[in-house]
Design an enzyme around this catalytic site. Sequence first.
Site, mmCIF file in Angstrom:
data_model
loop_
_atom_site.group_PDB
_atom_site.id
_atom_site.type_symbol
_atom_site.label_atom_id
_atom_site.label_comp_id
_atom_site.label_asym_id
_atom_site.label_seq_id
_atom_site.Cartn_x
_atom_site.Cartn_y
_atom_site.Cartn_z
ATOM 1 N N ARG A 21 0.813 -1.218 0.000
ATOM 2 C CA ARG A 21 0.000 0.000 0.000
ATOM 3 C C ARG A 21 0.844 1.265 0.000
ATOM 4 O O ARG A 21 0.470 2.269 -0.614
ATOM 5 C CB ARG A 21 -0.921 -0.023 1.229
ATOM 6 C CG ARG A 21 -1.667 1.256 1.535
ATOM 7 C CD ARG A 21 -2.422 1.139 2.847
ATOM 8 N NE ARG A 21 -1.541 0.794 3.954
ATOM 9 C CZ ARG A 21 -0.781 1.670 4.613
ATOM 10 N NH1 ARG A 21 -0.787 2.949 4.273
ATOM 11 N NH2 ARG A 21 -0.004 1.278 5.611
ATOM 12 N N CYS A 146 -3.497 -3.313 12.931
ATOM 13 C CA CYS A 146 -2.508 -4.321 12.541
ATOM 14 C C CYS A 146 -2.518 -5.460 13.555
ATOM 15 O O CYS A 146 -2.548 -6.624 13.188
ATOM 16 C CB CYS A 146 -1.120 -3.700 12.458
ATOM 17 S SG CYS A 146 -0.972 -2.451 11.169
ATOM 18 N N ARG A 166 -2.327 -9.177 11.937
ATOM 19 C CA ARG A 166 -2.573 -9.427 10.514
ATOM 20 C C ARG A 166 -1.446 -8.895 9.646
ATOM 21 O O ARG A 166 -1.144 -9.432 8.573
ATOM 22 C CB ARG A 166 -3.894 -8.780 10.071
ATOM 23 C CG ARG A 166 -3.856 -7.258 10.146
ATOM 24 C CD ARG A 166 -4.949 -6.561 9.366
ATOM 25 N NE ARG A 166 -4.769 -5.119 9.456
ATOM 26 C CZ ARG A 166 -4.083 -4.381 8.580
ATOM 27 N NH1 ARG A 166 -3.514 -4.956 7.540
ATOM 28 N NH2 ARG A 166 -3.965 -3.079 8.748
ATOM 29 N N ALA A 168 2.533 -7.032 10.005
ATOM 30 C CA ALA A 168 3.598 -6.790 10.973
ATOM 31 C C ALA A 168 4.832 -6.197 10.311
ATOM 32 O O ALA A 168 5.514 -6.863 9.522
ATOM 33 C CB ALA A 168 3.963 -8.094 11.677
ATOM 34 N N ASP A 169 5.107 -4.942 10.622
ATOM 35 C CA ASP A 169 6.328 -4.242 10.211
ATOM 36 C C ASP A 169 7.433 -4.728 11.152
ATOM 37 O O ASP A 169 7.560 -4.253 12.276
ATOM 38 C CB ASP A 169 6.087 -2.736 10.328
ATOM 39 C CG ASP A 169 7.321 -1.889 10.077
ATOM 40 O OD1 ASP A 169 8.433 -2.445 9.949
ATOM 41 O OD2 ASP A 169 7.187 -0.649 10.046
ATOM 42 N N LEU A 208 9.422 -7.207 6.082
ATOM 43 C CA LEU A 208 10.452 -6.177 6.181
ATOM 44 C C LEU A 208 10.290 -5.253 4.981
ATOM 45 O O LEU A 208 10.229 -5.719 3.837
ATOM 46 C CB LEU A 208 11.852 -6.792 6.160
ATOM 47 C CG LEU A 208 12.365 -7.390 7.464
ATOM 48 C CD1 LEU A 208 13.570 -8.283 7.191
ATOM 49 C CD2 LEU A 208 12.755 -6.279 8.449
ATOM 50 N N SER A 263 7.015 3.862 6.832
ATOM 51 C CA SER A 263 6.206 3.865 5.607
ATOM 52 C C SER A 263 4.755 4.125 5.983
ATOM 53 O O SER A 263 4.166 3.366 6.751
ATOM 54 C CB SER A 263 6.334 2.520 4.884
ATOM 55 O OG SER A 263 7.650 2.345 4.397
#
Length: 264
Positions: A21, A146, A166, A168-169, A208, A263
Amino acid sequence: MKAYLDLMRHVLDNGTDKSDRTGTGTRSVFGYQMRFDLGKGFPLLTTKKLHLRSIIHELLWFLKGDTNIKYLKDNNVSIWDEWADENGDLGPVYGYQWRNWPAPDGRHIDQIANVLEQIKKNPDSRRLIVSAWNPALVDEMALPPCHALFQFYVADGKLSCQLYQRSADIFLGVPFNIASYALLTMMMAQVCGLEAGEFVHTFGDAHLYRNHFEQAALQLEREPRALPVMKINPEVKDLFAFKFEDFELEGYDPHPHIKAAVSV
């Protein structure tokens, strides 16, 4: 925290490169799980320094049911700034869903208070669940949740928690999520007269961002250090009465902070 580094290494080595996204691009895996025994130290990352103040204040903010960043700004926490509107509002995000889930008949359901009551009265229940994912309101949220759903489990006098995340950065978000839910589990355990058991972290899309690869590689070169100990004021018996000053971290000796872009 070898488990976290293992996740990062697994994604770099085995993940799928995908668009996303934000337009940044990710490398991701689907379905992964980590477990942390909260009796063996507080799972705050040691391979880079984390801003514990932000983690604690964000959790207290969630528990207030608040969805405006004023409380965070007043406490020098900026982690939600990018998503707030000009008035500081985020829409019906985590705190609203946790404490004020809207029912069709006009009632508002306090999921946290309900789960607390059930842990005390019916600890063997398999319905000790809190959900932040409300399909009817997702489009009104500045950022859909998230960390979407968590469940508690009582056994042998210990309270454990499993989170389903759902999205995960891994580099920026996951270290915060681990510490936040570990702390929530400890707080819940204390006010319910239980010991803290495990925090189980289950992922959907664990990724990542491409602009975090160098930072991840640097972190993987670092040796994890002993976990710190989180001291919680034992006098607090009301989950909603905790203050920032009720928490004291001992023995935190992390490697230096590593900067990375968010981001949005």
